[in-house]
Design an enzyme around this catalytic site. Structure first.
Site, short mmCIF file in Angstrom:
data_model
loop_
_atom_site.label_atom_id
_atom_site.label_comp_id
_atom_site.label_asym_id
_atom_site.label_seq_id
_atom_site.Cartn_x
_atom_site.Cartn_y
_atom_site.Cartn_z
N CYS A 1 8.61 19.61 -12.86
CA CYS A 1 7.49 20.01 -13.73
C CYS A 1 6.44 20.86 -13.02
O CYS A 1 5.44 21.22 -13.63
CB CYS A 1 6.86 18.79 -14.37
SG CYS A 1 6.04 17.72 -13.19
N CYS B 1 5.51 12.86 -7.65
CA CYS B 1 4.83 13.85 -8.48
C CYS B 1 3.68 13.16 -9.20
O CYS B 1 3.83 12.05 -9.69
CB CYS B 1 5.84 14.41 -9.49
SG CYS B 1 5.08 15.40 -10.78
N HIS C 1 0.82 -1.22 0.00
CA HIS C 1 0.00 0.00 0.00
C HIS C 1 0.85 1.27 0.00
O HIS C 1 0.37 2.34 0.34
CB HIS C 1 -0.96 0.00 1.20
CG HIS C 1 -2.07 -0.99 1.06
ND1 HIS C 1 -2.87 -1.40 2.11
CD2 HIS C 1 -2.53 -1.66 -0.03
CE1 HIS C 1 -3.76 -2.29 1.67
NE2 HIS C 1 -3.57 -2.47 0.40
#
Ligand code: OAD
Length: 251
Positions: free
Chosen positions: A162, A137, A129
């Protein structure tokens, strides 16, 4: 494929699992929130299972992230804080000691996102998990180490490359657990499935015992109360992880 039934029986709390394992046996361990309960970390369900009045399903979903990323980051920031101060308990250490004996014939698959198995010394640990101390990101996707705590909209992290939002590296409800193929490959070659401290209500992990049954793998559950899938186990050893595991795994 495991086809050898080891002789663990209902309520046999004095059993020493390590004495029953031969050189051909392979131990697959599935752990849940219960194994970290005695380290002071709250489980998801039950009395300690609410966070600020939210059920985990309300903060651990892609929908929650889309609607309120600050709420989601506050949830995981507080869990990071809790986990940083927690220490592995004797149940984590008992598993790490057993691995020293069994080597790569032992595999831990944990639903937990804390790092207590690794801090206890376990090497073969798969976090199905995700991991509390990693983020990624939403665009680039590569996980990176992160113990930051982000409590306000102004402090939410963005990607250095980004500028897209950074999210916890956690598998949320509705997302696919990490590396299921590797998990199933390990389960298929196991001879014993030991499940510790999980309510047996979140799939696919809750279904591992059924796969084990189909494969003829011996199955044991350890926890203070019967999980939702209790009827599928060969043996239930009722007690807390710290009460049961050090004795069960003594060698
Ligand atoms: P739960 O909170 O659903 O269940 C915790 C289990 O631990 C219960 O069955 C308790 O009886 C047991 N327990 C409590 N104290 C214990 C102790 N001292 N020793 C041993 N067992 C004890 O936690 P999980 O089953 O791990 O997923 O939850 C499964 C998944 O649901 C989590 O990984 C998480 C959650 O939503 C995601 O975040 C995707």
């Amino acid at each position: 494929m495991g086809e050898r039934q080891i002789g663990i029986h209902e309520g046999d709390n004095a059993i020493k699992l390590m004495d029953l394992l031969g050189p051909q046996d392979r131990l697959f361990v599935l752990t849940g929130a219960g194994i970290s309960a005695e380290s002071g970390l709250a489980t998801y369900r039950g009395s300690g299972g609410l966070w600020n009045g939210f059920r985990v399903e309300e903060v651990a979903t892609p929908e929650a992230w889309a609607a309120d990323p600050v709420l989601v980051w506050r949830f995981y920031s507080m869990r990071r804080e809790d986990a940083q101060t927690a220490e592995p308990n004797p149940a984590h250490f008992a598993l790490a000691a057993a691995e020293k004996v069994l080597g790569d014939r032992m595999y831990i698959c944990t639903q937990n996102v804390d790092d207590l198995h690794k801090r206890a010394g376990s090497k073969h640990v798969h976090h199905m998990h995700g991991m509390l101390f990693e983020s990624r990101c939403v665009q680039c996707g590569t996980p990176f180490a992160d113990d930051g705590q982000y409590m306000t909209a102004e402090t939410l992290p963005v990607c250095a490359s980004c500028a897209e939002p950074v999210r916890p590296h956690i598998v949320w409800f509705g997302e696919v657990p990490l590396d299921l193929d590797a998990i199933y490959a390990e389960l298929q070659r196991a001879t014993v499935l030991l499940v510790v401290g999980t309510s047996g209500s979140v799939y696919p992990a809750a279904g591992f015992v059924n796969i084990a049954n189909q494969l003829g793998i011996s199955t044991v559950y350890v926890g203070p109360e019967a999980p939702a899938n209790a009827g599928s186990f060969d043996a239930m050893l009722l007690g807390t992880a710290v009460e049961v595991l050090p004795g069960l795994l003594a060698f």
